[in-house]
Design a protein around this motif. Structure first.
Motif, PDB file in Angstrom:
ATOM      1  N   ASP A  42      60.276  11.159-138.478  1.00 12.85           N
ATOM      2  CA  ASP A  42      61.566  10.735-137.918  1.00 12.85           C
ATOM      3  C   ASP A  42      61.948   9.315-138.320  1.00 12.85           C
ATOM      4  O   ASP A  42      63.008   8.827-137.936  1.00 12.85           O
ATOM      5  CB  ASP A  42      61.593  10.898-136.397  1.00 12.85           C
ATOM      6  N   HIS A 119      61.456  14.970-131.898  1.00 11.11           N
ATOM      7  CA  HIS A 119      62.549  14.815-132.856  1.00 11.11           C
ATOM      8  C   HIS A 119      62.605  16.052-133.752  1.00 11.11           C
ATOM      9  O   HIS A 119      61.580  16.626-134.109  1.00 11.11           O
ATOM     10  CB  HIS A 119      62.326  13.555-133.695  1.00 11.11           C
ATOM     11  N   GLU A 122      60.401  15.920-136.837  1.00 11.69           N
ATOM     12  CA  GLU A 122      58.983  16.134-136.542  1.00 11.69           C
ATOM     13  C   GLU A 122      58.722  17.625-136.303  1.00 11.69           C
ATOM     14  O   GLU A 122      57.731  18.175-136.791  1.00 11.69           O
ATOM     15  CB  GLU A 122      58.573  15.340-135.301  1.00 11.69           C
TER      16      GLU A 122
END
Length: 152
Positions: A42, A119, A122
């Motif tokens: 991220d 995120h 991720e």
């Protein structure tokens, strides 16, 4: 968590670890590289994510001190130089059985949630790693849900 870590890497004995060179073909380096890749996905690497990564690798391989630092350094270097994830996942796929690969995905989720957020970048990296390791979508989602449940 400790029990999962011990089960995950029970196949690596102390004598095998001592005789291995720290290359991307070493399962410890391959695992560390994948952890670094997830943490960096991220673009916002927080101290608690790095600490979780360090703690997971230390517990999984019973490493500490300079040996832990060397594995982490080799893992980060391997990730920085990698053009894809296959080199790392193929090493782990050969060295881990199906349950251990699912447990590895759980550990990736633990690193993802170390900063309290999931995120989408991720999540995408974990999905790709799971696919390359032969972990099904169902198993990947269950692993994520187990880790989310531990976060509450």
């Amino acid at each position: 968590m400790l029990e999962r870590l011990q089960k995950l890497f029970q196949s690596v004995t102390h004598s095998e670890r001592a005789s291995r060179q720290l290359t991307r073909d070493d399962p410890r380096v391959a695992a560390a590289a994948l952890f670094f890749h997830v943490v960096d996905a991220d673009g916002d690497v927080r101290p608690n994510e790095r600490k979780k990564l360090r703690d997971v690798v230390a517990a999984a391989y019973d490493l500490k001190g300079s040996e832990l630092d060397a594995v982490l350094k080799a893992g980060q270097k391997a990730d920085d130089e990698a053009v894809d994830l296959y080199a790392f996942t193929s090493v782990l796929k050969r060295s881990l059985d199906e349950d251990q690969r699912i447990n590895f995905i759980e550990l990736l989720w633990e690193v993802v949630y170390a900063d309290g957020e999931r995120h989408e970048l991720e999540e995408n990296v974990v999905w790709r790693i799971a696919e390359l390791l032969g972990v099904s979508t169902r198993q990947r989602v269950w692993a994520r849900q187990r880790v989310e449940g531990e976060q509450d």
